[in-house]
Structures are given as structure tokens and as C-alpha cells.
Design an enzyme around this catalytic site. Structure first.
Site, PDB file in Angstrom:
ATOM      1  N   ASP A  55      20.871  19.483 -14.866  1.00 59.34           N
ATOM      2  CA  ASP A  55      22.151  19.967 -15.378  1.00 59.34           C
ATOM      3  C   ASP A  55      22.227  19.661 -16.867  1.00 59.34           C
ATOM      4  O   ASP A  55      21.257  19.247 -17.482  1.00 59.34           O
ATOM      5  CB  ASP A  55      23.298  19.313 -14.612  1.00 59.34           C
ATOM      6  N   HIS A  91      14.212  21.608  -9.901  1.00 56.55           N
ATOM      7  CA  HIS A  91      15.631  21.946 -10.049  1.00 56.55           C
ATOM      8  C   HIS A  91      16.042  21.808 -11.513  1.00 56.55           C
ATOM      9  O   HIS A  91      16.065  20.717 -12.074  1.00 56.55           O
ATOM     10  CB  HIS A  91      16.468  21.008  -9.179  1.00 56.55           C
ATOM     11  N   ASP A 125       9.011  22.255  -3.013  1.00 54.64           N
ATOM     12  CA  ASP A 125       8.992  22.715  -4.404  1.00 54.64           C
ATOM     13  C   ASP A 125       9.834  23.969  -4.525  1.00 54.64           C
ATOM     14  O   ASP A 125       9.325  25.087  -4.612  1.00 54.64           O
ATOM     15  CB  ASP A 125       7.559  22.980  -4.857  1.00 54.64           C
ATOM     16  N   GLU A 144      14.283  17.483  -8.421  1.00 59.62           N
ATOM     17  CA  GLU A 144      14.876  17.487  -9.755  1.00 59.62           C
ATOM     18  C   GLU A 144      13.914  16.803 -10.734  1.00 59.62           C
ATOM     19  O   GLU A 144      12.933  16.168 -10.352  1.00 59.62           O
ATOM     20  CB  GLU A 144      16.234  16.789  -9.769  1.00 59.62           C
TER      21      GLU A 144
END
Length: 786
Positions: A362, A696, A748, A757
């Protein structure tokens, strides 16, 4: 101190706990037959029941649309509304083709309707359709009733040439029984798929039903047998649920390329014997920090394929980090603070907190994650000054592709400075409440979907209340940086030391200001991870240690020796992490010159070697070679980071003693990360034949948008996470409803934030370990020359 998952997430983009699984990964299902939710899935009645655009036709009995060249996303579709029922597992099957064949401009998605803003059940599948009809199957489970959900075959990214999409025999049936997930694991001989050191240990693992020793052969690329031996049976490995043998071919030390091991009718992935891969990884593992920088453009010339505009600098639609307010009193976290016996907090000013690194997948920037990452990068550099086997020039100026290269400062220090400068901005200024303390984090007020360029992130940003943990992270790393920058930039060094002193004093005055912990009824962090930590004795110990090592002042020495952490075991079997930083202090106290007396220094160093001895015992019990035996056999969130942390302990023990057993333990541990594991997968992007690449991330989202890159080479995935069934992860939870053997708890897939992540605080130990292994290229003979 309790161990928490790295992040607790309530994602806006995930409307259901769902999975679309390609049929190639599944066993043949025995699905319960139920009512088909699709109207006219065979197109016997033309395109009745379907919305088709820009053009609609029926060809060879299939529903089709012709997509002109240069059509943008969602500019073409074959779609239909469907009702979904909470808790129901659905099987979607269909035939499809594109003429000519496509390489990804079509995506298949089941998503909520307009009433929930078309929230996807998970990131959409993007099969590469051929010009002949192929058959596809996917499964997902609805988390609530959706009377107006949508099944869509959509144009995705801009297509360079026109094509025709056709689908047929579309069936969506409820009551399906999800078949078990069977990952593709390749050959049963598991090896380090990249390289073994010529004079280092060389091990492999064979998955087999045999209980007796088997003959193996090491072969050249041309098929010549270079070495022979027999396997050692090890029985069933609980972490993998597999019966395994181990292979030791350490006796072969010649530098070679494209070797293979053959045993039990299987041939391994090819690998090299040589040092070059680790020299590359030393540099590649640092690239992630540059491409994750916030507040500055990323140069495509310096990082080809990763160039992008500056993120969070306030250029519309992005609101930026140039003037960020504190949380309002209406936020859930304020209610949670009161619920947890604390005081709410806000402020009437804004703060410029541009810069720093995006922490992970993020766009949040977190001090406690950045703290351990900076600490380990600085340890990596400081090791190069003192370790007997260190290559003194390997971390010098000009060794990395970053804008500061050529400024006569070692590049690893320049990269650490990018985050340290941000730490300084996060410190509360004099005259304000909590002056001298450090804001816990800055992040979006809510989750954004994937992908999302940080320059176009539309979410408002918010500062979270200062915390004692964040303040001590800055005290520790600023003190550490002060001694290392002193010879390169005295003014910056003095500024860092002043910041460290101020932060340490502020933490002493506010020793129990904690970030709010997650709560079942309230989400205090709707757009970021909590990073809550209610035991900061280890952070106090770390900060005092770094201040003492930098200043030699008696008050800091007293705080170090008087801390209960100083005599505690700070090296858990599962590895240290952002919430358990006592190990960082201990490692530096053991290696950095100081005024500790001989007895005190011996005790510190003995604690490191004793921990390393325990890790070697753990490693010897693992037939895949990882020095990792967490309590109960449960792999933690970011298990690969725990393994890397343990490798740093082993490497430091080697630096202290010169005992090759510790060095060999580090090298064997890298084998696991580079492919010698149950999944036969290298967890380091770009290394090995089969490696993680769909981690991610909102920036490195090639799986969702082929115009975007995968993570840069040298990026390590978080790795297996045992509590997959209860994690809430939309990918792994449906795959492993009954749990999984620890090493198999990984996928994955870009949607798997609990196993896949990437973070700065996971790549930092990789950089330390890669640099250590690269320094061992000459083994004992090289050490004697130095």
C-alpha cells in the site's frame, strides 16, 4: 511481547471471500449440480440475456463482440447480471477464444453491481485466450447476498490490434464443491535454483515415497556425470507434510553453470556454482528501496521499467503529504483509544511529511517498519567497516543506481538517509503536545484498490497519534546514523544526534503511549496497518544502546546495562521483527567498538553465539535447510523475514568467531529462499527458474495490468503463513479451508496479502544477508589473505 500479524486489513476492494482458480491448478471436482444462474449461456437464443458491446454477434454458436484497435479498459464486454447467495460456493465454467489470439487484454471477473460500486470479489483473472476455443473453470464463495452481481468478460488494457472475443457454454452453478488446491511444484528434486558457493555447503532435498537411500548424480549441461552419491532418508518433514531425503554434494567445488541433480527418475532445475549471483543480489536487493521512494520521481534511466511520477506531492487528484492533518476526533481509532484506557488525540495544524519509503503493497509510511529497515541497512554498512571477511569497497559510493550516486557518500547510507530525513519530519515540533515524540505513521484514510499509482492516489492522508515505539525507533536509528554520517556530513550527523537525544527524552517522559490495537467492533486503521505494540522495553533498550555506542555517555551505558532486556533472550526461534527489536541492540553491542569492559563484552557476544548455536540445531532438524523452527511449527506472517533475521544472527556469530559452521548456516538458509523448499519456488524475484513475481503491490501490479512491472529483481516475498484459513486473505483462506502444511501456505498471487506482500522491513535483512554471502566468495583462503 505478543507477536501480531504485520497488518490487519479490512479491504474496500474485496467484496467477497473468493477465488478464481484456473482449472490447470485443480483436481477434477465433484461439484454438486445446482441451478445454473446464467440465462442463455449456450447462446441458442442469440444474445438474449446478455449485454454485449461495442458490437454483438453470434459466430459458430457463440456470443461474440468485435473490439476495435486501441479500445480502452471496459470499452468492450460480454456481461450479465447474476444473483449470488451468502456462503454459497460457485463454479464458473465456459469456453472462450479470441481471433487473433490475445496475450491479456481480456479479463474475466465476477463483481458486485452498481449498488456496491462494482467491487470485485478479488483481482480479476486475465487468461491468454487462443484462437481456438479453450475451456476454463473458476471457483469463488460469496460473503453475502448480491442480488445484482455481474459476470463480465471485459476488455482490459488498451489493445494494439483489433480482435474478436467469443464465449460459449457459460455456466455458473451454486452448491459447488471446491476441489482441493494442488500447486504445481515441478521436479521432486529441490535445489537452490540460482547458485551455490564453490567452497560452501551444497544441499538438496528429494521428495519421494522411498524409505531407503537412493543413488544421485550431479551432471553438467552436456550430461557428463561430475559427482555421485546416495541420499540420506529423513522421513516425513512436518513443515511440508512430505517424505523426503537430503543430498549433500558439497565435495564438488568447481565453478560451473547449468548443472542438474538427477535422482529417483527426476531431474532438478538447473543451477550454477559460483559467486556472481550473490554479488548481483547484494545490489538488486537495494533497488526495492529506491523504487519505493515517496515524494520524488523514480528515474526510468536508473531503474529501467520502474520510472514513475512523484507520489504524494499534492498534484491533483492526489492530495499529497505536503500538509497532512492529524486524525479527527470522530475517527474509530479515537473511540478505540478510549476503550483501551487511553486519551484521544488530534491536532490543529498540518505537517509536511513528504519523502520516505512506501512501506509495502500500500502507500502507507510507517515509522516502526522504516525503523527496523533503516537499522538493518545501517548495520549492513557498519559490518563492512569491521567484519574480517567484509569486502571494504562493495558498499562504496557508486555501487547502486540511485540519484545520489557519485556524491562521495556510500550509496547504502544515501538510501538510508532518504528514510531518516522523513523521520525528522515526523517528529512533533517544540511547543506542541507530545513535542519531541514521533507520529506513528501517515497513510490513506481508507484502502485503495489494486493497481494504484501513488501519484494518482485520490485518498486524503492522515497522521496518526505519536507513539512511544515510533519515537524510540527514531531515537535508535538517528543515533546509529549520527556515528556513520559523521565522516561524510558532520552537520547532518549532528542534526541526527540532536534528534535522537530529543526523541529519547520525549519517550522517557511518555513511556506508555501506544498505537491502538485492532478490535472486533472497530477498525482503527481502515486504510493502513495498526503496528500496535504495548511492550516497548526492547525499543528503549535499542535506543539506549545506539546512543551509547555513538556517544559513550554514562547515562546511556547505565540505561543499557540496567535494562531487563539486556540479560534477556532477544533471539526467538521465529526471528526478530519490527515489534521485537532487542536483537538489533544486542548485535550492535556485540560488534561495534565501545567502552564496555571485557566481561560485559564477552557476555554480549556469548548471547549471540549461543543463539546462533540454537539456530544451527534447529537448522539441522530441517531437511530443507532453513534455520527456522517456530513454536508449534506455525509459520508466522512474513516467515521469510524471520528466516532472514535468523541468518543475520548466524552471520554475526561468524563475524565474531570465524567459525565456519555459522557461515555455512547462512549459506544453507539462502538455499531455502532460492528454491530448496516444498513449493520448489524461489521467493526472490528474478532469481532461479521459478520465482515469486506477483507479490501484493499497488505499484508492481503486472498481474492486473501488463503495462505495469513486476517487483524489481531482488525483492523477497513474505512467504508461507500458517493461519491461512482464518487470515481473511481472499486468496489463501478459500484455498486452505482446513489449514495447510506450513511450507504450502503460500500462493504467488497479487491478491494474497498475508503470504505474498513485500515490505521494506523484509527486504532490509535480505540486503544484509546477500551482502554477507557475497563477501564469502573466497571462503577460508580469502579470509586468510585479508
Amino acid at each position: 511481547m505478543p507477536s501480531h500479524p504485520r497488518k490487519s486489513r479490512a479491504r474496500a476492494l474485496t467484496a467477497v471471500s473468493a477465488l478464481l482458480v484456473p482449472a490447470s491448478l485443480l483436481l477434477t471436482p465433484s461439484a454438486a449440480q445446482a441451478a445454473d444462474q446464467i440465462t442463455n449461456g449456450s447462446f441458442e437464443n442469440g444474445t438474449t440475456g446478455w449485454q454485449v458491446y461495442p458490437t454483438a454477434s453470434v459466430q459458430d454458436g457463440a456470443g461474440c463482440t468485435t473490439v476495435p484497435a486501441s479500445t480502452g479498459a471496459y470499452g468492450a464486454a460480454i456481461q450479465q447480471e447474476v444473483p449470488l447467495t451468502e456462503g454459497e460456493t460457485y463454479k464458473l465454467s465456459f469456453r472462450a477464444r479470441t481471433t487473433p489470439a490475445t496475450t491479456g487484454p481480456v479479463r474475466v471477473v465476477v463483481q458486485g453491481g452498481a449498488d456496491v460500486n462494482y467491487q470485485q470479489f478479488l483481482p480479476a483473472e486475465k487468461p491468454a485466450f487462443e484462437s481456438a476455443f479453450g475451456t476454463y473453470e473458476y471457483y469463488f464463495t460469496a460473503d453475502r447476498d448480491y442480488p445484482n452481481a455481474q459476470l463480465a468478460f471485459q476488455q482490459d488494457v488498451v489493445n494494439p490490434v483489433a480482435y474478436t472475443l467469443c464465449v460459449d457454454d457459460v455456466v455458473l452453478e451454486g452448491g459447488a464443491e471446491r476441489p482441493p488446491y494442488v500447486p504445481e511444484t515441478g521436479p521432486r528434486v529441490r535445489v537452490n535454483q540460482e547458485a551455490y558457493l564453490p567452497q560452501g555447503p551444497k544441499g538438496a532435498t528429494l521428495v519421494t515415497d522411498s524409505t531407503t537411500a537412493l543413488p544421485w548424480e550431479l551432471k553438467s549441461a552436456g550430461g557428463t556425470v561430475l559427482a555421485r552419491g546416495t541420499t540420506t532418508p529423513r522421513g516425513v518433514d512436518p513443515s511440508a507434510g512430505l517424505n523426503v531425503h537430503v543430498i549433500d554434494f558439497s565435495g564438488y567445488q568447481r565453478r560451473s553453470t547449468d548443472l542438474v541433480l538427477t535422482v529417483d527418475g527426476e531431474t532438478s532445475h538447473p543451477f550454477d556454482i559460483g559467486e556472481d549471483a550473490y554479488e548481483r543480489l547484494r545490489d538488486d536487493s537495494m533497488t526495492f528501496f529506491y523504487t519505493n521512494r515517496s515524494g520524488t520521481p523514480i528515474s526510468d534511466e536508473l531503474a529501467p521499467g520502474y520510472g514513475r511520477a512523484a507520489g504524494h506531492v499534492g498534484v491533483a487528484p492526489n492530495l499529497g503529504d505536503t500538509a497532512v492533518p492529524c486524525q479527527s476526533l470522530e475517527d474509530d481509532s479515537q473511540e478505540l483509544l478510549v476503550k483501551q484506557g487511553d486519551q484521544p488525540f488530534t491536532c490543529d495544524y498540518t505537517t509536511d511529511v513528504t519523502g520516505g519509503w512506501y512501506d509495502a503493497g500500500d502507500h502507507g509510511k510507517y515509522v516502526v517498519n522504516g525503523g527496523i529497515a533503516v537499522g538493518q541497512l545501517l548495520q549492513q554498512y557498519e559490518r563492512s567497516l569491521t567484519a574480517p571477511t567484509a569486502d571494504r569497497g562493495a558498499l562504496a559510493d557508486g555501487t547502486l543506481s540511485i540519484p545520489e550516486s557519485g556524491n562521495r557518500v556510500p550509496d547504502v547510507l544515501d538510501e538510508a538517509r532518504w528514510e531518516l530525513e522523513w523521520f525528522l519530519k515526523m517528529q512533533v515540533q517544540p511547543g506542541r503536545p507530545y513535542a519531541g515524540m514521533v507520529f506513528h505513521k501517515v497513510a490513506d484514510v481508507d484502502w485503495t484498490g489494486l493497481p494504484q499509482d501513488p501519484a494518482t492516489d485520490p485518498q486524503p492522508r492522515v497522521l496518526y497519534r505519536p507513539s512511544t515505539a515510533a519515537t524510540l525507533n527514531v531515537a535508535a536509528t538517528a543515533a546509529q546514523g549520527a556515528r556513520l554520517f559523521a565522516r561524510y556530513d558532520r552537520a547532518f550527523s549532528q542534526r541526527l544526534l540532536a534528534t535522537a537525544r530529543t526523541a529519547y527524552a520525549a519517550a522517557q517522559a511518555n513511556p506508555a503511549v501506544y498505537a491502538p490495537a485492532p478490535d472486533a467492533a472497530l477498525d482503527p486503521n481502515p486504510g493502513s496497518g495498526p503496528y500496535d505494540d504495548r511492550d516497548v522495553s526492547d525499543e528503549f533498550y535499542w535506543a539506549a544502546a545506539e546512543l551509547y555506542l555513538t556517544t559513550g555517555e554514562p547515562q546511556f551505558r547505565k540505561d543499557v546495562l540496567g535494562s531487563p532486556v539486556h540479560t534477556a533472550d532477544v533471539f526467538p526461534a521465529g526471528g526478530f521483527d519490527w515489534g521485537h527489536v532487542g536483537a538489533l541492540a544486542r548485535l550492535d553491542l556485540a560488534t561495534v567498538p565501545s567502552e564496555l569492559n571485557q566481561r560485559e563484552r564477552r557476555a554480549v557476544r556469548r548471547s549471540v553465539t549461543e543463539a546462533a548455536d540454537r539456530l544451527l540445531i534447529d537448522q539441522a532438524g530441517q531437511p530443507f535447510g532453513q534455520p527456522y523452527a517456530p513454536e508449534g511449527g506455525q509459520y508466522a506472517w512474513g516467515s521469510n523475514s524471520g528466516i532472514l533475521a535468523n541468518l543475520q544472527v548466524l552471520g554475526t556469530a561468524f563475524d565474531l568467531t570465524g567459525d565456519d559452521a555459522y557461515r555455512d548456516g547462512v549459506v544453507r538458509g539462502m538455499d531455502y529462499l532460492l528454491g530448496r523448499n516444498a513449493l520448489n519456488n524461489s521467493y526472490v524475484t528474478g532469481y532461479g527458474d521459478v520465482f515469486s513475481k506477483n507479490q501484493h503491490s499497488r505499484m508492481y501490479a503486472n498481474q492486473l495490468d501488463p503495462s505495469l512491472p513486476n517487483p524489481p529483481a531482488g525483492t523477497v516475498a513474505g512467504g508461507p503463513y500458517s493461519p491461512t484459513a482464518t487470515s481473511g486473505d481472499p486468496i489463501t483462506a478459500p484455498l486452505f479451508p482446513e489449514g495447510c502444511a506450513a511450507q504450502f501456505c503460500y500462493v504467488d498471487d497479487i491478491g494474497s496479502w498475508s503470504t505474498n506482500e513485500i515490505t521494506v522491513n523484509w527486504n532490509a535483512p535480505l540486503a544484509w544477508v546477500a551482502s554477507f554471502v557475497a563477501d564469502q566468495d573466497g571462503g577460508r583462503d580469502e579470509r586468510q589473505r585479508r
